[in-house]
Design a protein around this motif. Structure first.
Motif, PDB file in Angstrom:
ATOM      1  N   GLN A 160       0.827  -1.208   0.000  1.00  0.00           N
ATOM      2  CA  GLN A 160       0.000   0.000   0.000  1.00  0.00           C
ATOM      3  C   GLN A 160       0.865   1.264   0.000  1.00  0.00           C
ATOM      4  OE1 GLN A 160      -0.901  -2.647   2.289  1.00  0.00           O
ATOM      5  NE2 GLN A 160      -2.177  -3.300   0.585  1.00  0.00           N
ATOM      6  N   SER A 161       2.151   1.127  -0.296  1.00  0.00           N
ATOM      7  CA  SER A 161       3.104   2.240  -0.327  1.00  0.00           C
ATOM      8  C   SER A 161       3.293   2.907   1.030  1.00  0.00           C
ATOM      9  CB  SER A 161       2.717   3.276  -1.391  1.00  0.00           C
ATOM     10  OG  SER A 161       2.912   2.738  -2.669  1.00  0.00           O
ATOM     11  N   ALA A 162       3.152   2.140   2.091  1.00  0.00           N
ATOM     12  CA  ALA A 162       3.475   2.621   3.440  1.00  0.00           C
ATOM     13  C   ALA A 162       4.796   1.995   3.853  1.00  0.00           C
ATOM     14  CB  ALA A 162       2.372   2.218   4.423  1.00  0.00           C
ATOM     15  N   LEU A 163       5.488   2.646   4.779  1.00  0.00           N
ATOM     16  CA  LEU A 163       6.722   2.059   5.295  1.00  0.00           C
ATOM     17  C   LEU A 163       6.382   0.763   6.020  1.00  0.00           C
ATOM     18  CD1 LEU A 163       8.339   5.337   6.580  1.00  0.00           C
ATOM     19  CD2 LEU A 163       9.181   3.923   4.698  1.00  0.00           C
ATOM     20  N   LEU A 164       7.234  -0.234   5.863  1.00  0.00           N
ATOM     21  CA  LEU A 164       6.989  -1.530   6.486  1.00  0.00           C
ATOM     22  C   LEU A 164       6.874  -1.397   8.002  1.00  0.00           C
ATOM     23  CD1 LEU A 164       9.491  -3.847   4.582  1.00  0.00           C
ATOM     24  CD2 LEU A 164       7.001  -3.882   4.440  1.00  0.00           C
ATOM     25  N   THR A 165       5.908  -2.057   8.554  1.00  0.00           N
ATOM     26  CA  THR A 165       5.745  -2.098  10.006  1.00  0.00           C
ATOM     27  C   THR A 165       6.977  -2.757  10.623  1.00  0.00           C
ATOM     28  OG1 THR A 165       3.363  -2.280   9.747  1.00  0.00           O
ATOM     29  CG2 THR A 165       4.277  -2.939  11.879  1.00  0.00           C
ATOM     30  N   GLY A 166       7.526  -2.127  11.623  1.00  0.00           N
ATOM     31  CA  GLY A 166       8.704  -2.654  12.307  1.00  0.00           C
ATOM     32  C   GLY A 166      10.022  -2.159  11.744  1.00  0.00           C
ATOM     33  N   LEU A 167       9.996  -1.549  10.562  1.00  0.00           N
ATOM     34  CA  LEU A 167      11.242  -1.069   9.959  1.00  0.00           C
ATOM     35  C   LEU A 167      11.946  -0.075  10.872  1.00  0.00           C
ATOM     36  CD1 LEU A 167      13.117  -1.060   7.452  1.00  0.00           C
ATOM     37  CD2 LEU A 167      11.772   0.880   6.613  1.00  0.00           C
ATOM     38  N   ASP A 168      11.188   0.787  11.516  1.00  0.00           N
ATOM     39  CA  ASP A 168      11.791   1.782  12.406  1.00  0.00           C
ATOM     40  C   ASP A 168      12.561   1.121  13.542  1.00  0.00           C
ATOM     41  OD1 ASP A 168       9.341   0.844  13.418  1.00  0.00           O
ATOM     42  OD2 ASP A 168       8.905   2.716  14.454  1.00  0.00           O
TER      43      ASP A 168
END
Length: 131
Positions: A66-74
Motif C-alpha cells: 500500500q506504499s506505506a513504510l513496512l511495520t517494524g522497519l523503524d
C-alpha cells in the motif's frame, strides 16, 4: 521505470541493491511533505541512500503493497543504527538472511510480521559491528 537509478549512480561506487525511487517519488508514495520525510529519515523510520552525485534515493523494498513504510522497519533501523551509521550497510543487511533458518531475508520476515525476530537479529548484528 523513470525513477530507477542506474548502477553507475551507486553510493561510493557500490552496486545498487534493488529498485530505488527519488525523494520526490517517495514523498508522493507516502503522501507526506518534504519536512515529514526528512523527519522519518532522521528518526530512522525510513532508509535514504546518498549517491555519489549528492542525490538521495529511497529503496522501494522498504514500502509495503500500500506504499506505506513496512511495520517494524523503524525498530530494525534503530537497532542497526546503534552498530554503524551507514544506511547502505543497513540496506544490504535488510536484504540478507538473518539466522531465520528458512532462507527468508530480513525484509521478507518483516513483511510476514515476524518483527521480534528481525529486531533481535538486528540487535545482534549491531552488537557485532560495535565490537
Amino acid at each position: 521505470m523513470r525513477n530507477r537509478v542506474q548502477s553507475t549512480d551507486a553510493p561510493r561506487g557500490l552496486p545498487i541493491l534493488g529498485p530505488v525511487i527519488s525523494e520526490k517519488a517517495m514523498i508522493a508514495r507516502l503522501g507526506v511533505k518534504t519536512e515529514e520525510l526528512k523527519g522519518f529519515v532522521a528518526d530512522r523510520r525510513a532508509l535514504r541512500i546518498f549517491l555519489t552525485d549528492g542525490r538521495s534515493v529511497f529503496p522501494t523494498c522498504q514500502l509495503d503493497d500500500q506504499s506505506a513504510l513496512l511495520t517494524g522497519l523503524d525498530m530494525v533501523l534503530g537497532e542497526l543504527g546503534e552498530g554503524v551509521d551507514d544506511p547502505y550497510t543497513w540496506w544490504g543487511w535488510l536484504l540478507s538472511h538473518p539466522k531465520s533458518g528458512d532462507g527468508r531475508s530480513a525484509l521478507e520476515l518483516l513483511r510476514d510480521g515476524e518483527f521480534d525476530a528481525v529486531v533481535r537479529a538486528a540487535g545482534r548484528s549491531a552488537w557485532a559491528w560495535r565490537a
